[in-house]
Design a protein around this motif. Structure first.
Motif, mmCIF file in Angstrom:
data_model
loop_
_atom_site.group_PDB
_atom_site.id
_atom_site.type_symbol
_atom_site.label_atom_id
_atom_site.label_comp_id
_atom_site.label_asym_id
_atom_site.label_seq_id
_atom_site.Cartn_x
_atom_site.Cartn_y
_atom_site.Cartn_z
ATOM 1 N N PHE A 1 -11.377 49.572 -0.239
ATOM 2 C CA PHE A 1 -12.680 48.996 -0.576
ATOM 3 C C PHE A 1 -13.013 47.795 0.307
ATOM 4 O O PHE A 1 -14.171 47.552 0.646
ATOM 5 C CB PHE A 1 -12.681 48.581 -2.049
ATOM 6 C CG PHE A 1 -14.022 48.156 -2.579
ATOM 7 C CD1 PHE A 1 -15.025 49.086 -2.787
ATOM 8 C CD2 PHE A 1 -14.276 46.830 -2.883
ATOM 9 C CE1 PHE A 1 -16.269 48.713 -3.287
ATOM 10 C CE2 PHE A 1 -15.509 46.432 -3.386
ATOM 11 C CZ PHE A 1 -16.506 47.380 -3.584
ATOM 12 N N ARG A 2 -11.997 47.064 0.690
ATOM 13 C CA ARG A 2 -12.191 45.828 1.454
ATOM 14 C C ARG A 2 -12.982 46.025 2.755
ATOM 15 O O ARG A 2 -13.835 45.188 3.088
ATOM 16 C CB ARG A 2 -10.823 45.205 1.730
ATOM 17 C CG ARG A 2 -10.782 44.141 2.781
ATOM 18 C CD ARG A 2 -11.285 42.799 2.292
ATOM 19 N NE ARG A 2 -11.091 41.782 3.309
ATOM 20 C CZ ARG A 2 -11.280 40.497 3.158
ATOM 21 N NH1 ARG A 2 -11.653 40.030 1.993
ATOM 22 N NH2 ARG A 2 -11.081 39.659 4.147
ATOM 23 N N PRO A 3 -12.767 47.104 3.535
ATOM 24 C CA PRO A 3 -13.561 47.257 4.760
ATOM 25 C C PRO A 3 -15.067 47.359 4.516
ATOM 26 O O PRO A 3 -15.857 47.128 5.432
ATOM 27 C CB PRO A 3 -13.010 48.561 5.366
ATOM 28 C CG PRO A 3 -11.588 48.597 4.899
ATOM 29 C CD PRO A 3 -11.667 48.094 3.486
ATOM 30 N N TYR A 4 -15.476 47.697 3.288
ATOM 31 C CA TYR A 4 -16.899 47.724 2.960
ATOM 32 C C TYR A 4 -17.413 46.351 2.533
ATOM 33 O O TYR A 4 -18.624 46.120 2.529
ATOM 34 C CB TYR A 4 -17.154 48.723 1.823
ATOM 35 C CG TYR A 4 -17.036 50.161 2.244
ATOM 36 C CD1 TYR A 4 -18.141 50.862 2.730
ATOM 37 C CD2 TYR A 4 -15.823 50.837 2.163
ATOM 38 C CE1 TYR A 4 -18.041 52.187 3.114
ATOM 39 C CE2 TYR A 4 -15.705 52.159 2.546
ATOM 40 C CZ TYR A 4 -16.817 52.836 3.027
ATOM 41 O OH TYR A 4 -16.712 54.145 3.412
ATOM 42 N N THR A 5 -16.497 45.462 2.142
ATOM 43 C CA THR A 5 -16.889 44.126 1.670
ATOM 44 C C THR A 5 -15.969 43.083 2.298
ATOM 45 O O THR A 5 -15.254 42.370 1.584
ATOM 46 C CB THR A 5 -16.797 44.059 0.138
ATOM 47 O OG1 THR A 5 -15.447 44.353 -0.272
ATOM 48 C CG2 THR A 5 -17.748 45.042 -0.520
ATOM 49 N N PRO A 6 -15.960 42.963 3.628
ATOM 50 C CA PRO A 6 -14.983 42.087 4.295
ATOM 51 C C PRO A 6 -15.177 40.609 4.010
ATOM 52 O O PRO A 6 -14.283 39.808 4.288
ATOM 53 C CB PRO A 6 -15.201 42.397 5.781
ATOM 54 C CG PRO A 6 -16.604 42.903 5.875
ATOM 55 C CD PRO A 6 -16.843 43.657 4.594
ATOM 56 N N GLU A 7 -16.307 40.251 3.422
ATOM 57 C CA GLU A 7 -16.570 38.836 3.166
ATOM 58 C C GLU A 7 -15.895 38.335 1.889
ATOM 59 O O GLU A 7 -15.858 37.128 1.638
ATOM 60 C CB GLU A 7 -18.086 38.583 3.062
ATOM 61 C CG GLU A 7 -18.760 39.132 1.820
ATOM 62 C CD GLU A 7 -18.945 40.637 1.819
ATOM 63 O OE1 GLU A 7 -19.322 41.182 0.764
ATOM 64 O OE2 GLU A 7 -18.716 41.264 2.878
ATOM 65 N N SER A 8 -15.360 39.234 1.078
ATOM 66 C CA SER A 8 -14.789 38.826 -0.213
ATOM 67 C C SER A 8 -13.442 39.487 -0.451
ATOM 68 O O SER A 8 -13.259 40.664 -0.111
ATOM 69 C CB SER A 8 -15.731 39.208 -1.362
ATOM 70 O OG SER A 8 -16.992 38.594 -1.226
ATOM 71 N N PRO A 9 -12.484 38.777 -1.067
ATOM 72 C CA PRO A 9 -11.234 39.423 -1.463
ATOM 73 C C PRO A 9 -11.506 40.410 -2.592
ATOM 74 O O PRO A 9 -12.400 40.197 -3.422
ATOM 75 C CB PRO A 9 -10.367 38.256 -1.952
ATOM 76 C CG PRO A 9 -11.348 37.221 -2.394
ATOM 77 C CD PRO A 9 -12.523 37.356 -1.465
ATOM 78 N N VAL A 10 -10.745 41.486 -2.637
ATOM 79 C CA VAL A 10 -10.951 42.506 -3.672
ATOM 80 C C VAL A 10 -10.657 41.939 -5.058
ATOM 81 O O VAL A 10 -11.222 42.395 -6.060
ATOM 82 C CB VAL A 10 -10.090 43.748 -3.368
ATOM 83 C CG1 VAL A 10 -10.230 44.802 -4.457
ATOM 84 C CG2 VAL A 10 -10.500 44.351 -2.026
ATOM 85 N N SER A 11 -9.814 40.919 -5.134
ATOM 86 C CA SER A 11 -9.522 40.291 -6.429
ATOM 87 C C SER A 11 -10.775 39.692 -7.063
ATOM 88 O O SER A 11 -10.791 39.435 -8.276
ATOM 89 C CB SER A 11 -8.455 39.211 -6.263
ATOM 90 O OG SER A 11 -8.861 38.235 -5.327
ATOM 91 N N ARG A 12 -11.817 39.495 -6.281
ATOM 92 C CA ARG A 12 -13.080 38.973 -6.837
ATOM 93 C C ARG A 12 -13.607 39.894 -7.930
ATOM 94 O O ARG A 12 -14.252 39.432 -8.885
ATOM 95 C CB ARG A 12 -14.106 38.832 -5.714
ATOM 96 C CG ARG A 12 -15.516 38.494 -6.191
ATOM 97 C CD ARG A 12 -16.480 38.407 -5.037
ATOM 98 N NE ARG A 12 -17.848 38.192 -5.488
ATOM 99 C CZ ARG A 12 -18.899 38.117 -4.681
ATOM 100 N NH1 ARG A 12 -18.742 38.211 -3.375
ATOM 101 N NH2 ARG A 12 -20.115 37.934 -5.177
#
Length: 285
Positions: free
Chosen positions: A107-118
């Motif tokens: 999932f992270r490559p789609y939302t690189p600005e935020s840690p997945v733990s968010r």
């Protein structure tokens, strides 16, 4: 190509669920397989409500549900981070869901600005993460009656989203796969050392790319295995199973299982046994 329907790891009362819904898994388009494990599609038409319980995987899900009998009964889109505990969804009347299960790390490559733990422990409208996940998008994905059209719509939506390939995301995916498939992985320190990482670096990687800790993953996959064993056959030697899964003793397995699933493993096994009431699955929570 349709993926395996028979992997029920994490589903509490799989027989009860699969007897009530039409459940399928499909592979995404090839360019997406680096990030997405599979699509999952569920349709139901129930005379009596049913509570579905899932012991979550370390994965973010993007879902497009449509509860057709509810007011206003419109399709919508939702992002669900890794739940902390048991995930429960009540199914009523008629409805369907088209879901995207991202790989751990995917999932992270789609939302690189935020840690997945968010997003861990949270469910939120998908448009807050992906602005193009509008009501019209949800309707185009979940409204078709055939799987081929739904899968094509999911592919089209995800292929249009910007994503940034990230070697660290690939590493996180590989490390979680190692934990999932190797029951000799029992201590975070030993696992980190085996991969040339400090414990702190491993924990930071998992927080950023997976959303939960490596210890959480180790314990969660133990419970998945315990669920499969408990539902598969009567007369389990729980002490032996606890040792096989890496627990110090049977009491630790019973404690973790009960805290996660809501009932002790012996009670779960009795409910899952052939001939047990199908409705008993609704009592676990």
């Amino acid at each position: 190509m349709q993926a395996s329907r028979h992997d029920t790891h994490g589903i509490v009362d799989p027989a009860g669920l699969l007897n009530r819904v039409r459940f399928r898994r499909h592979e995404p388009a090839e360019p997406l397989r680096r990030y997405v494990e599979w699509y999952w599609l569920i349709d139901w038409d129930l005379p009596v409500p049913y509570a579905s319980h899932i012991v979550p995987h370390p994965a973010v899900n993007l879902t497009f549900p449509w509860d057709e009998d509810e007011d206003p009964g419109e399709p919508y889109a939702e992002v669900t981070g890794v739940p902390h505990g048991l995930y429960t969804r009540k199914l009523t009347g008629r409805g369907r869901v088209c879901g995207v299960k991202f790989r751990p790390g995917g999932f992270r490559p789609y939302t690189p600005e935020s840690p997945v733990s968010r997003w861990t422990g949270h469910a939120l409208p998908a448009a807050e993460v992906f602005p193009t996940a509008t009501a019209d998008t949800a309707r185009a994905i979940v409204s078709p009656t055939d799987d081929h059209t739904r899968v094509a719509a999911l592919d089209a939506f995800l292929l249009a989203l910007p994503r940034a390939p990230d070697p660290q995301a690939d590493l996180a995916t590989a490390l979680v796969r190692h934990i999932r498939t190797d029951r000799t992985v029992r201590r975070v320190g030993d696992f980190a050392q085996a991969h040339g990482l400090s414990v702190r670096a491993l924990q930071r990687l998992f927080s950023t790319y997976v959303g939960v800790s490596p210890k959480w993953c180790i314990l969660r996959y133990r419970i998945h295995d315990a669920l499969e064993h408990a539902g598969a056959r009567p007369g389990i030697d729980w002490a032996t199973l606890a040792a096989d899964l890496g627990y110090a003793d049977q009491a630790h397995l019973v404690r973790d299982f009960t805290a996660t699933v809501g009932v002790p493993p012996t009670a779960y096994a009795a409910q899952a046994a052939p001939g047990a009431s199908a409705g008993q699955g609704e009592k676990r929570h």
